[in-house]
Design an enzyme around this catalytic site. Structure first.
Site, PDB file in Angstrom:
ATOM      1  N   ASP A 105       0.994  -1.050   0.137  1.00 13.44           N
ATOM      2  CA  ASP A 105       0.023  -0.038  -0.212  1.00 13.44           C
ATOM      3  C   ASP A 105       0.888   1.131  -0.033  1.00 13.44           C
ATOM      4  O   ASP A 105       0.207   2.099  -0.177  1.00 13.44           O
ATOM      5  CB  ASP A 105      -1.007  -0.164   1.195  1.00 13.44           C
ATOM      6  N   ASP A 164       5.809  -5.536   6.715  1.00 17.17           N
ATOM      7  CA  ASP A 164       4.363  -5.027   6.752  1.00 17.17           C
ATOM      8  C   ASP A 164       3.630  -6.054   6.110  1.00 17.17           C
ATOM      9  O   ASP A 164       3.194  -6.091   4.950  1.00 17.17           O
ATOM     10  CB  ASP A 164       4.373  -3.920   6.178  1.00 17.17           C
TER      11      ASP A 164
END
Length: 269
Positions: A83, A150
């Site tokens: 993202d 992440d």
């Protein structure tokens, strides 16, 4: 107007959505929504990954805690993070090279086009994007000052980022390692696996942050390797005015664990 509902272990989170902006299926099912109260929302395989409202509570704690615990981080790897939020935060530091490794090109492309929280980070000349499984990348990569993981939940394509072999590889490839470690309240099995596997590092600690749109809001992280918290105020000078959530006080406070969580952690030492 409709509701998006994410269920987990006998409870759930309901978020009112105005519309679905985009959906694509490939390696993972990726959805982008416009919500009533939280801005844009990214969902992968049915799980909320971020909302614009509270993503800094997660990304800033995931990134700045390890980055400011290193004396001079120049080379960084972000594994997952398609993202762009973690990448955005890493680039606030004086780095010379950042490699973002994600297995799903769709996530990167859709987030660049429809989410935009990277704020141009994907186009920074210091950034290299590698489409690969994170564990396979670690087998042959150079050594980094900091590696940040992440990841999505430890199922499907992210499963290899949670096993002991991955942690052993990471321990050889960086000075400081940091990963998100799920909800210690409602995802105890995942949390315990990560605690157990982090033992491959000589030194590690757990810290927490509040992320309202994650399962039961209390979220955990593990930092490992050669980290120290000296001179946080001095190091923070370069970030002043650039963070919405993180500061040296919240850095130190994040390591103050409640008694029940201390016992959970101590049970894995």
């Amino acid at each position: 107007m409709d509701w998006f509902v994410e269920y987990y272990n006998g409870c759930g989170l309901a978020i009112k959505v105005r519309r679905k902006i985009y959906e694509a299926s490939g390696v993972q099912k990726v959805e982008v929504y416009e919500t009533e109260s939280f801005g844009k929302m990214l969902v992968i395989d049915g799980k909320v990954q971020l909302t614009e409202f509270d993503e800094p509570f997660y990304h800033e704690m995931l990134v700045h805690v390890p980055m400011l615990s290193h004396p001079n981080p120049k080379k960084v790897a972000v594994i997952g993070g398609g993202d762009g939020g973690a990448l955005r935060e890493v680039l606030k530091h004086d780095v010379v090279k950042v490699i973002l490794v994600d297995i799903d090109r769709n996530v990167i492309e859709l987030c660049r086009k429809y989410v935009g929280i990277d704020e141009g980070a994907f186009d920074d000349e210091r950034v290299e994007i590698v489409i690969s499984d994170g564990k396979e990348f670690l087998r042959n990569c150079e050594k980094f000052d900091v590696i940040i993981v992440d990841s999505t939940d430890p199922v499907g394509v992210s499963d290899t980022l949670f096993d002991r072999e991955f942690f052993k590889l990471a321990a050889k490839k960086c000075d400081i390692f940091c990963c998100q470690s799920q909800s210690p309240l409602i995802q105890k099995e995942y949390f315990r696996i990560l605690l157990e596997n982090s033992k491959v590092f000589e030194s590690w600690r757990v810290y927490t942050s509040c992320v309202p749109t994650y399962p039961l809001a209390l979220w955990s992280f593990i930092i490992a390797g050669k980290f120290d918290f000296d001179m946080l105020e001095e190091k923070f000078e370069r970030l002043k005015g650039k963070t919405r959530h993180y500061n040296p006080d919240i850095h130190r406070a994040a390591f103050a664990l409640p008694e029940w969580l201390k016992k959970e952690v101590e049970g894995c030492t």
